[in-house]
Design a protein around this motif. Structure first.
Motif, PDB file in Angstrom:
ATOM      1  N   HIS A 145      17.205  -9.709  -6.779  1.00  0.00           N
ATOM      2  CA  HIS A 145      18.239 -10.615  -7.510  1.00  0.00           C
ATOM      3  C   HIS A 145      17.869 -10.997  -9.025  1.00  0.00           C
ATOM      4  O   HIS A 145      18.792 -11.536  -9.616  1.00  0.00           O
ATOM      5  CB  HIS A 145      18.454 -11.791  -6.533  1.00  0.00           C
ATOM      6  CG  HIS A 145      19.043 -11.686  -5.268  1.00  0.00           C
ATOM      7  ND1 HIS A 145      20.234 -11.931  -5.069  1.00  0.00           N
ATOM      8  CD2 HIS A 145      18.322 -11.524  -4.220  1.00  0.00           C
ATOM      9  CE1 HIS A 145      20.350 -11.512  -3.767  1.00  0.00           C
ATOM     10  NE2 HIS A 145      19.310 -11.574  -3.282  1.00  0.00           N
ATOM     11  N   HIS A 156      24.417  -6.248  -7.389  1.00  0.00           N
ATOM     12  CA  HIS A 156      24.274  -5.773  -6.056  1.00  0.00           C
ATOM     13  C   HIS A 156      25.597  -6.351  -5.534  1.00  0.00           C
ATOM     14  O   HIS A 156      26.419  -7.055  -5.840  1.00  0.00           O
ATOM     15  CB  HIS A 156      23.197  -6.570  -5.375  1.00  0.00           C
ATOM     16  CG  HIS A 156      23.134  -7.997  -5.480  1.00  0.00           C
ATOM     17  ND1 HIS A 156      24.149  -8.983  -4.966  1.00  0.00           N
ATOM     18  CD2 HIS A 156      22.314  -9.018  -6.157  1.00  0.00           C
ATOM     19  CE1 HIS A 156      23.842 -10.114  -5.073  1.00  0.00           C
ATOM     20  NE2 HIS A 156      22.738 -10.065  -5.966  1.00  0.00           N
ATOM     21  N   SER A 179      23.338 -10.171 -11.264  1.00  0.00           N
ATOM     22  CA  SER A 179      22.325 -11.017 -10.382  1.00  0.00           C
ATOM     23  C   SER A 179      21.159 -11.437 -11.390  1.00  0.00           C
ATOM     24  O   SER A 179      20.336 -10.500 -11.865  1.00  0.00           O
ATOM     25  CB  SER A 179      21.736 -10.319  -9.082  1.00  0.00           C
ATOM     26  OG  SER A 179      21.056 -11.363  -8.549  1.00  0.00           O
ATOM     27  N   HIS A 181      18.776 -14.505 -10.782  1.00  0.00           N
ATOM     28  CA  HIS A 181      18.342 -15.836 -10.279  1.00  0.00           C
ATOM     29  C   HIS A 181      17.004 -15.645  -9.271  1.00  0.00           C
ATOM     30  O   HIS A 181      16.882 -14.431  -8.668  1.00  0.00           O
ATOM     31  CB  HIS A 181      19.249 -16.375  -9.643  1.00  0.00           C
ATOM     32  CG  HIS A 181      19.857 -15.522  -8.254  1.00  0.00           C
ATOM     33  ND1 HIS A 181      19.960 -16.033  -6.837  1.00  0.00           N
ATOM     34  CD2 HIS A 181      20.747 -14.592  -8.458  1.00  0.00           C
ATOM     35  CE1 HIS A 181      20.375 -15.209  -6.294  1.00  0.00           C
ATOM     36  NE2 HIS A 181      20.794 -14.155  -6.987  1.00  0.00           N
ATOM     37  N   GLU A 204      25.615 -16.158  -1.884  1.00  0.00           N
ATOM     38  CA  GLU A 204      26.129 -15.744  -3.197  1.00  0.00           C
ATOM     39  C   GLU A 204      27.434 -16.746  -3.512  1.00  0.00           C
ATOM     40  O   GLU A 204      27.703 -16.564  -4.957  1.00  0.00           O
ATOM     41  CB  GLU A 204      26.361 -14.368  -3.110  1.00  0.00           C
ATOM     42  CG  GLU A 204      25.117 -13.416  -3.214  1.00  0.00           C
ATOM     43  CD  GLU A 204      24.612 -13.330  -4.578  1.00  0.00           C
ATOM     44  OE1 GLU A 204      25.260 -13.546  -5.689  1.00  0.00           O
ATOM     45  OE2 GLU A 204      23.225 -13.016  -4.635  1.00  0.00           O
TER      46      GLU A 204
HETATM   47 MN    MN Z   1      22.039 -12.260  -6.236  1.00  0.00          MN
END
Ligand code: MN
Length: 250
Positions: A145, A156, A179, A181, A204
């Motif tokens: 992520h 993703h 992404s 995080h 998400e």
């Molecule tokens: Mn993510």
């Protein structure tokens, strides 16, 4: 056609001598990507510097038509009753308290909220939920992520729950998102509904069913602002902040 006024939270840069300007001082700032993203819509925006005094928040919220919660440093874990884990990233304690107060007041005054990344997590925390402080440490078999090679963003796929507000906005049940995080929603706050997940089950997107438009997304639409999904999201948010129809927004 009324022009909505959107308030946007800001990020924090600690004292440093590394900058060619404002040496030796700390700053509140915001990435231009958020500014340009909102600028695509028929709205005007103001930055909301993190205040220590929370007394005037009801007044501030009353002046806004909507609230954009931006990304940034880690949420302060003590705010959801957990000790800060070792190896945490930079934590913004003041901003955490300030945004909790902003969110609660915006909900009270029935103002639309769009939470992005940290903003999605803040929605959950403000409503009583908790976070994974570090995905790599706390979620076995997680997918990637983090965008470790920025400016090249990690991406993703996510699955969107049919019938959710997010599904109505985007019109698809599977999309690819960026992404960046290392934290994520753990215990979901009462009243909040998870409306999108990644393949490793990481949350998400969330939304508050009882509200007109309170939506959090874990990805960064402002960093992929020319994608159709980002335009649809922005259009729906700004439309909820006023009487403008989504098609007229951007
Ligand atoms: Mn993510």
């Amino acid at each position: 056609m009324a022009t909505p006024l959107i308030g946007m939270t800001v990020d924090y840069s600690p004292v440093t001598d590394e900058r060619p300007f404002s040496r030796g001082t700390d700053l509140y700032f915001q990435n231009t990507a958020y500014i340009r993203y909102l600028e695509k819509a028929q709205c005007v925006q103001v930055l909301l510097p993190t205040l220590e005094n929370l007394q005037k928040i009801p007044f501030l919220i009353s002046k806004l038509d909507g609230l954009l919660l931006t990304g940034g440093d880690d949420v302060y874990s003590e705010s959801y009753g957990e000790k800060v884990m070792e190896g945490s990233w930079r934590i913004d304690v003041q901003r955490t308290h300030y945004e909790i107060a902003l969110i609660k007041e915006a909900i009270l005054q029935e103002k639309p909220i769009l939470g992005i990344c940290r903003g999605c997590q803040m929605l959950n925390v403000a409503l009583g939920g908790t976070l994974y402080q570090d995905i790599p440490n706390q979620i076995p078999q997680h997918i990637q992520h983090q965008s470790t090679q920025k400016p090249k963003w990690q991406t993703h796929p996510i699955k969107i729950e049919p019938g959710s507000l997010l599904h109505k906005i985007i019109g698809e049940t599977e999309i690819t998102v960026n992404s960046s995080h290392h934290q994520a929603i753990k215990d979901v706050a009462q009243g909040l509904r998870v409306t999108a997940r990644a393949a490793d089950n990481v949350v998400e997107a969330v939304e508050l069913d009882t509200a007109r438009f309170i939506l959090g997304v874990q990805w960064h639409p402002e960093e992929m602002q020319n994608e159709r999904t980002s335009e649809l999201l922005l259009g729906a948010f700004v439309s909820a902040c006023t009487s403008i129809s989504p098609a007229e927004v951007c």
